[in-house]
Design an enzyme around this catalytic site. Structure first.
Site, mmCIF file in Angstrom:
data_model
loop_
_atom_site.group_PDB
_atom_site.id
_atom_site.type_symbol
_atom_site.label_atom_id
_atom_site.label_comp_id
_atom_site.label_asym_id
_atom_site.label_seq_id
_atom_site.Cartn_x
_atom_site.Cartn_y
_atom_site.Cartn_z
ATOM 1 N N ASN A 7 0.864 -1.189 0.000
ATOM 2 C CA ASN A 7 0.000 0.000 0.000
ATOM 3 C C ASN A 7 0.898 1.236 0.000
ATOM 4 O O ASN A 7 1.497 1.564 1.016
ATOM 5 C CB ASN A 7 -0.895 -0.054 1.255
ATOM 6 C CG ASN A 7 -1.712 1.199 1.446
ATOM 7 O OD1 ASN A 7 -1.797 2.043 0.553
ATOM 8 N ND2 ASN A 7 -2.329 1.320 2.617
ATOM 9 N N TRP A 8 0.979 1.892 -1.153
ATOM 10 C CA TRP A 8 1.910 3.017 -1.284
ATOM 11 C C TRP A 8 1.398 4.276 -0.596
ATOM 12 O O TRP A 8 2.132 5.253 -0.485
ATOM 13 C CB TRP A 8 2.181 3.314 -2.764
ATOM 14 C CG TRP A 8 2.860 2.202 -3.512
ATOM 15 C CD1 TRP A 8 3.217 0.978 -3.021
ATOM 16 C CD2 TRP A 8 3.258 2.208 -4.892
ATOM 17 N NE1 TRP A 8 3.817 0.228 -4.004
ATOM 18 C CE2 TRP A 8 3.855 0.961 -5.172
ATOM 19 C CE3 TRP A 8 3.163 3.145 -5.925
ATOM 20 C CZ2 TRP A 8 4.357 0.621 -6.421
ATOM 21 C CZ3 TRP A 8 3.664 2.806 -7.188
ATOM 22 C CH2 TRP A 8 4.249 1.570 -7.426
ATOM 23 N N LYS A 9 0.138 4.271 -0.205
ATOM 24 C CA LYS A 9 -0.491 5.455 0.429
ATOM 25 C C LYS A 9 -0.264 6.683 -0.452
ATOM 26 O O LYS A 9 -0.234 6.547 -1.680
ATOM 27 C CB LYS A 9 0.039 5.626 1.852
ATOM 28 C CG LYS A 9 -0.138 4.337 2.670
ATOM 29 C CD LYS A 9 0.059 4.492 4.135
ATOM 30 C CE LYS A 9 -0.155 3.154 4.819
ATOM 31 N NZ LYS A 9 -0.023 3.212 6.273
ATOM 32 N N GLU A 92 -6.698 4.536 8.277
ATOM 33 C CA GLU A 92 -6.458 5.945 7.929
ATOM 34 C C GLU A 92 -7.692 6.557 7.273
ATOM 35 O O GLU A 92 -7.939 7.752 7.410
ATOM 36 C CB GLU A 92 -5.208 6.062 7.035
ATOM 37 C CG GLU A 92 -3.947 5.873 7.866
ATOM 38 C CD GLU A 92 -2.738 5.350 7.103
ATOM 39 O OE1 GLU A 92 -2.731 5.383 5.871
ATOM 40 O OE2 GLU A 92 -1.793 4.896 7.780
ATOM 41 N N SER A 196 3.664 -2.099 10.465
ATOM 42 C CA SER A 196 5.122 -2.087 10.608
ATOM 43 C C SER A 196 5.793 -3.388 10.172
ATOM 44 O O SER A 196 6.752 -3.844 10.797
ATOM 45 C CB SER A 196 5.531 -1.726 12.041
ATOM 46 O OG SER A 196 5.117 -0.409 12.342
ATOM 47 N N GLY A 217 2.820 -1.065 4.355
ATOM 48 C CA GLY A 217 2.811 0.350 3.991
ATOM 49 C C GLY A 217 4.224 0.825 3.720
ATOM 50 O O GLY A 217 4.780 0.630 2.641
ATOM 51 N N GLY A 218 4.843 1.440 4.732
ATOM 52 C CA GLY A 218 6.157 2.081 4.599
ATOM 53 C C GLY A 218 7.209 1.261 3.867
ATOM 54 O O GLY A 218 7.893 1.777 2.982
HETATM 55 P P1 PGA Z 1 2.930 0.249 7.741
HETATM 56 O O1 PGA Z 1 1.446 0.445 7.172
HETATM 57 O O2 PGA Z 1 3.475 -0.994 7.143
HETATM 58 O O3 PGA Z 1 3.657 1.491 7.304
HETATM 59 O O4 PGA Z 1 2.808 0.161 9.233
HETATM 60 C C1 PGA Z 1 0.585 -0.650 7.048
HETATM 61 C C2 PGA Z 1 -0.738 -0.211 6.482
HETATM 62 O O5 PGA Z 1 -1.188 0.901 6.773
HETATM 63 O O6 PGA Z 1 -1.377 -0.965 5.713
#
Ligand code: PGA
Length: 233
Positions: A7-9, A92, A196, A217-218
């Site tokens: 998920n690149w957000k 989010e 994370s 995500g990150g």
């Molecule tokens: P993160 O995000 O890996 O940066 O904690 C996970 C997500 O929001 O799907």
């Protein structure tokens, strides 16, 4: 097949999306890789991955079919540009955009009607965890958010404890297993863990019983980290 979803957000630009996608493309893996770029780069990534096994998804979609909804993107549009998946109920969206279980349920239904598969996110806050309320919180999100037609083919559940998202604090294996064991009693869907996940934490997290994959995500926008997770090194 183990799922690795990135998920690149609201990150990257056309150049970095191009580079990241090309690096991911070059990896041979048995895992199912799904990329969730921002809407603006979906067509670019769709084009780059067209002849690969990499799947594409949208990070959100409207609950409406079409019409005067400035700034919104419909599930049909996602399908049209090559998406197979959409993320619904991400914390989010729940928190920054006040998305309720009711709204999430409408989005999910719309996505399914368009033929998209849904990654349906659930998760508890730290406060809810500390009050020992987790399973009730998650059950409510599922009961009110899932639709009657949600099934193992069109819906994947992603358990993401909110306190572990983007914080560098991952859940302990026992904490995730407690949730997974409980969910597996009622739901036959695949279940992902998110929060994370990176090239270090994934080694331990992979030991989680009944784990079907990660929502990342990150670490999914850092070429090296994401490649190491996919390559299992
Ligand atoms: P993160 O995000 O890996 O940066 O904690 C996970 C997500 O929001 O799907």
């Amino acid at each position: 097949m183990f799922i690795v979803a990135g998920n690149w957000k609201m990150n990257l630009n056309s150049e970095s999306s191009y580079e990241l996608t090309n690096s991911i493309k070059s990896i041979e893996t048995k895992d199912k890789v799904i990329l969730f770029p921002p809407f603006t780069y979906l067509s670019l990534v769709a084009h780059l991955t067209a002849t690969t096994n990499i799947s594409l998804g949208g990070q959100n979609c409207s609950e409406e079919e079409k019409g005067a909804f400035t700034g919104d993107v419909s599930s049909e549009m996602l399908k049209d540009v090559g998406c197979e998946y959409v993320i619904i109920g991400h914390s989010e969206r729940r928190h920054n955009h006040n998305e309720t279980n009711e709204l999430i349920n409408k989005k999910l239904k719309r996505a399914h009607d368009s033929g998209l598969k849904v990654i349906f996110c659930i998760g508890e806050t730290l406060e809810q965890r500390e009050s020992g309320n987790i399973l009730n919180v998650l059950e409510k999100q599922l009961e009110e958010g899932l639709t009657i037609d949600s099934n193992v083919d069109n819906t994947i559940i992603a358990y993401e404890p909110i306190w572990a998202i983007g914080t560098g604090r991952t859940a302990k294996i026992e904490e995730v297993e407690e949730v997974f064991d409980s969910l597996k009693k009622t739901y036959k869907n695949k279940i992902l863990y998110g929060g994370s996940v990176n090239e270090e934490t994934c080694k331990d997290l992979k030991k989680i019983n009944n784990l079907d994959g990660f929502l990342i995500g990150g670490a999914s926008i850092k070429v090296d980290s994401f490649l190491k997770i996919i390559k299992n090194i």
